[in-house]
Write a protein that holds these residues in place. Sequence first.
Motif, mmCIF file in Angstrom:
data_model
loop_
_atom_site.group_PDB
_atom_site.id
_atom_site.type_symbol
_atom_site.label_atom_id
_atom_site.label_comp_id
_atom_site.label_asym_id
_atom_site.label_seq_id
_atom_site.Cartn_x
_atom_site.Cartn_y
_atom_site.Cartn_z
ATOM 1 N N MET A 155 26.277 -19.988 57.611
ATOM 2 C CA MET A 155 26.567 -21.820 57.397
ATOM 3 C C MET A 155 25.803 -22.153 58.724
ATOM 4 O O MET A 155 25.257 -23.021 58.672
ATOM 5 C CB MET A 155 28.210 -21.642 57.887
ATOM 6 C CG MET A 155 29.575 -20.679 57.167
ATOM 7 S SD MET A 155 28.517 -22.061 55.228
ATOM 8 C CE MET A 155 29.264 -23.736 55.924
ATOM 9 N N TYR A 176 23.623 -25.136 58.817
ATOM 10 C CA TYR A 176 22.921 -26.477 58.810
ATOM 11 C C TYR A 176 22.462 -26.815 59.790
ATOM 12 O O TYR A 176 22.340 -28.024 59.725
ATOM 13 C CB TYR A 176 24.659 -26.337 59.775
ATOM 14 C CG TYR A 176 24.602 -27.843 61.019
ATOM 15 C CD1 TYR A 176 24.869 -28.448 60.622
ATOM 16 C CD2 TYR A 176 24.584 -27.221 62.155
ATOM 17 C CE1 TYR A 176 24.991 -29.760 62.111
ATOM 18 C CE2 TYR A 176 24.548 -27.621 63.553
ATOM 19 C CZ TYR A 176 24.899 -29.422 63.077
ATOM 20 O OH TYR A 176 24.743 -30.109 64.135
ATOM 21 N N GLU A 187 19.490 -28.445 57.651
ATOM 22 C CA GLU A 187 19.829 -29.430 56.712
ATOM 23 C C GLU A 187 19.867 -30.980 57.993
ATOM 24 O O GLU A 187 18.860 -31.815 57.383
ATOM 25 C CB GLU A 187 21.497 -30.031 56.974
ATOM 26 C CG GLU A 187 21.642 -29.108 55.879
ATOM 27 C CD GLU A 187 20.862 -29.630 53.988
ATOM 28 O OE1 GLU A 187 20.518 -30.541 53.619
ATOM 29 O OE2 GLU A 187 21.341 -28.879 53.673
ATOM 30 N N ILE A 244 26.293 -28.217 52.861
ATOM 31 C CA ILE A 244 26.911 -27.205 53.408
ATOM 32 C C ILE A 244 28.151 -27.247 52.217
ATOM 33 O O ILE A 244 28.711 -25.622 52.604
ATOM 34 C CB ILE A 244 27.710 -28.101 55.012
ATOM 35 C CG1 ILE A 244 26.091 -28.120 55.263
ATOM 36 C CG2 ILE A 244 28.363 -27.662 55.263
ATOM 37 C CD1 ILE A 244 25.791 -29.170 56.734
ATOM 38 N N THR A 269 26.959 -24.126 50.131
ATOM 39 C CA THR A 269 26.993 -23.046 51.175
ATOM 40 C C THR A 269 28.686 -22.550 51.392
ATOM 41 O O THR A 269 28.461 -21.008 51.546
ATOM 42 C CB THR A 269 25.623 -23.176 52.088
ATOM 43 O OG1 THR A 269 24.867 -23.701 51.992
ATOM 44 C CG2 THR A 269 25.637 -21.839 53.180
#
Length: 196
Positions: A158, A162, A165, A183, A186
């Motif tokens: 995770m 992030y 991104e 996100i 995911t």
Amino acid sequence: MFAEHVQPTRAEQKRRTTARVTEAAARLFREHGFHGTTVRQIAAEAGVSVGAVMAVGDKESLLSLVYDDAIAARIPPPPAAGSTTSAAGYLARYFDPFLDLFAGNEELARAYFRALTRGRPENAALGGLRTLAENNLTAALVNTGMPEDRARLGAQVMFAGYLGELVLLAAGTTDFRQAAARIRRTAAFVTSHERP
């Protein structure tokens, strides 16, 4: 009775100066943007010398401090064991406050993302954020019955997603809505994927 005047320690003076400089930088960055703000303006706004500002950090370091403080203030605690909040829901929305913060001023956000990608030593707060985020996300997954080792790996996935991104946002190849959607996907993957 005499009131004793106690001089603040050097560490306390440094902390106060850092706080004044960071608060002044935050105000000026919001009002004038990153490129429209100078170290001299920050010094004047904080009521300190340019040297005192530079002792805290250069302009890019100050922006990192501003964002790091704002992010730290928005970190959601993990849901307690037995909570009705699903792990997928918590993971999917964990980074929303950060994305909302970045969406509030895209010019500052891009400058912050660029600072992160430079990997300078003053960006060490990112390591602290990673540890805190991974611990919170792991706790959320463990509280739903996921084994600790798998939960830790899911939390790492995770956080890596992030950061990916953020890189895409900094490059201008995505927008905040798309980043949030990826996100969430995911998070759904992490919480539903069976162990091999």
